[in-house]
Design a protein around this motif. Structure first.
Motif, short mmCIF file in Angstrom:
data_model
loop_
_atom_site.label_atom_id
_atom_site.label_comp_id
_atom_site.label_asym_id
_atom_site.label_seq_id
_atom_site.Cartn_x
_atom_site.Cartn_y
_atom_site.Cartn_z
N VAL A 25 0.83 -1.21 0.00
CA VAL A 25 0.00 0.00 0.00
C VAL A 25 0.86 1.25 0.00
O VAL A 25 0.59 2.22 -0.72
CB VAL A 25 -0.95 0.00 1.22
N GLY B 76 0.14 5.14 -0.78
CA GLY B 76 -0.91 5.18 0.24
C GLY B 76 -0.49 5.92 1.49
O GLY B 76 0.68 5.91 1.89
N GLU C 33 -4.59 4.78 4.89
CA GLU C 33 -4.89 3.75 3.90
C GLU C 33 -4.17 2.45 4.20
O GLU C 33 -4.70 1.35 3.97
CB GLU C 33 -4.53 4.26 2.50
N SER D 166 -6.10 0.90 7.04
CA SER D 166 -7.40 0.46 6.55
C SER D 166 -7.29 -0.89 5.86
O SER D 166 -8.11 -1.80 6.08
CB SER D 166 -7.97 1.50 5.58
N THR D 167 -6.26 -1.07 5.03
CA THR D 167 -6.07 -2.33 4.33
C THR D 167 -5.67 -3.44 5.29
O THR D 167 -6.19 -4.56 5.22
CB THR D 167 -5.00 -2.18 3.23
N GLY E 174 -8.72 -4.39 7.47
CA GLY E 174 -9.77 -4.99 6.66
C GLY E 174 -9.45 -6.43 6.30
O GLY E 174 -10.29 -7.33 6.41
N GLY F 161 -11.09 3.08 8.52
CA GLY F 161 -11.80 2.61 7.35
C GLY F 161 -11.66 1.10 7.18
O GLY F 161 -11.10 0.41 8.03
N SER G 167 -10.68 -1.64 4.04
CA SER G 167 -10.27 -1.92 2.66
C SER G 167 -9.92 -3.40 2.56
O SER G 167 -9.65 -4.06 3.56
CB SER G 167 -9.07 -1.07 2.25
N ASP H 8 -7.88 -6.55 0.02
CA ASP H 8 -6.98 -6.92 -1.07
C ASP H 8 -6.90 -8.44 -1.09
O ASP H 8 -6.48 -9.05 -0.11
CB ASP H 8 -5.60 -6.29 -0.84
#
Length: 477
Positions: A116, A121, A125, A128-129, A132, A257, A259, A261
């Motif tokens: 990221v 990112g 971000e 968030s990834t 997630g 957040g 996200s 992948d």
């Protein structure tokens, strides 16, 4: 069951010398012995809980979020410990188990973060990834918990030992870089940094060699404390930013957040498979020291419920912005040391961890720990992970077939770690899945173990992993 008599010094030596427990699993000790045992469990696991977060925050440049992330790590460890010991429905082993952040996920999570980050990112971000993917991957372990008695036919000690060895070896460079000052530091490799990191390393080694069990359990904490104090006198510690931290850390679900992948998910799912077997071994060892059954229906229900709790707790951790959870094994040593196996102690452990996590200043202070100090400790921890993997491999028959699996898996895994550009011609999704030493090494070991025929003289039959075939948790030193 009624409370037992309060702990007294004249009872403890005889009870422990005879290998007896002072307080059994369902006993309820008085306030004194409960708090005494709970504090020792917290001390034994505290560094293991916060260190992965400190490493990830430092390596990925998460800066201002590190105190908050440390607070969340402590809070969710407390919640996870409560669930594991209290047993909510089918979730929880009902043992005195401490839950904490696992080093096994560190390499893969760092790889996800770098993917990221290399795309441009932001820290938000990246987090968030990470959270997630961790949230969804945690349900892999929840699912596997119902088939854990059969999983040993696929993930044998040869596979587990190989993967754990790769995890440790792949992280050694991170610890060594921190010991020298940290990636990108202007004074990388300076004599000051090397001396400071070396002091921490030597202190841990020396203290760990003492005969007193409590000193051995506290060796990492003592080493970090010595290094921190020396670094402060050297002018390497700055507390000026602590005043800007909020008074209380408020847990916020998916604060950064959510996200996803797919490549990162597949890499992380492999680690959840391996850690489910590590948890099986840790729970078996805990059952042994707690004088509980280690075979039969009661034992199997406890294992399934405990592994499910690991998965559920990892999902909760991701929800509240922390890394995946696992059952710590060093706390089994505390049970033997104190003679207290009462699961009611875990409720106090959980309360203490949550209380510590509510105050970001704790994370802020720990964030000021210079990289050489942290590196001196983590270098030993990562080396211990690799050594634990070697220990598992030594318990397997090292015939031609198994040596071929080990050699090929470690060769490919560490080869990618040393020369990451060799996969640049592959599609990005494939590169992201197999671009980490752990994912490539684990995939290779699993496939070879499934399809290479057994030697006729092989004694390495598939088996249910127990305390004798699974390494101690990687947080122990």
């Amino acid at each position: 069951m009624a409370d037992k008599q309060p702990y007294t010094d004249d009872r403890a030596p005889d009870a422990q010398r005879n290998g007896d427990l002072i307080y059994g699993l369902e006993d309820k000790p008085g306030l004194g012995p409960t708090v005494f045992a709970a504090v020792q469990h917290v001390l034994a696991s505290f560094i293991g809980i916060i260190t992965p977060t400190l490493i990830i925050g430092g390596v990925l440049g998460l800066g201002e979020y590190v105190p908050y992330l440390v607070s969340m790590a402590l809070i969710v460890s407390g919640i996870g410990t409560f669930i594991q010991a209290r047993r909510i429905g089918p979730v929880g082993s009902g043992l005195l188990c401490v839950q904490g952040t696992s080093f096994a996920f560190l390499s893969t999570i760092l790889s996800i973060g770098f993917v990221v980050k290399n795309r441009g990112g932001t820290p938000e971000e990246i987090l968030s990834t990470i959270f997630g993917v961790c949230f969804l991957a945690a349900f892999v372990e929840v699912f596997l918990s119902q088939f854990i008695h059969r999983l040993g036919r696929v993930i044998t000690p040869v596979v587990t030992g190989t993967v754990i060895t790769i995890i440790g070896l792949s992280l050694v460079s991170v610890g060594m870089t921190d010991l020298a000052g940290g990636q990108g530091a202007e004074d990388l490799g300076s004599l000051q940094n090397l001396a400071l990191g070396g002091l921490v390393l030597v202190t841990i080694v020396l203290v760990n060699r003492f005969r007193h069990p409590l000193l051995r359990l506290s060796s990492v904490i003592i080493g970090l404390a010595v290094g921190f104090v020396v670094a402060w006198f050297m002018g390497k510690v700055d507390f000026s930013t602590l005043g800007s931290l909020p008074l209380v850390a408020v847990p916020q679900p998916f604060k950064f957040g959510f996200s996803f992948d797919i490549a990162a998910f597949l890499s992380l799912a492999i680690i959840f498979v391996v850690t489910s077997l590590e948890t099986t071994g840790d729970l078996t060892a805990n059952s042994m020291v707690s004088q509980q059954p280690v075979k039969g229906p009661v034992y199997m229900r406890r294992i399934k419920s405990g592994v499910m709790a690991d998965g559920v707790n990892s999902a909760i951790a991701a929800t509240f912005n922390s890394m995946p959870m696992t059952t710590f094994s060093q706390n089994n040593g505390v049970i033997q040391l104190t003679g207290v196996a009462s699961r009611h102690v875990a409720l106090y452990v959980a309360g203490i961890l949550v209380l510590l996590g509510l105050f970001p200043v704790i994370g802020g202070i720990l964030q000021q720990m210079p990289k050489p100090v942290l590196g001196g400790a983590t270098l030993i921890m990562f080396g211990t992970v690799a050594a634990a993997g070697v220990k598992i491999l030594a318990q397997s028959e090292l015939n031609r077939r198994n040596i071929l699996i080990i050699a090929t898996s470690i060769g490919l895994g560490m080869g990618v770690a040393g020369a990451p550009d060799v996969l640049q011609a592959l599609p990005e999704t494939v590169r992201n899945i197999f671009g980490t030493p752990v994912s490539l090494g684990a995939f290779t070991a699993i496939v070879l173990n499934l399809y290479l025929p057994q030697d006729r003289t092989s004694a390495d039959e598939p088996e249910m992993l127990t305390a004798d075939t699974v390494a101690p948790d990687e947080h122990t030193t």
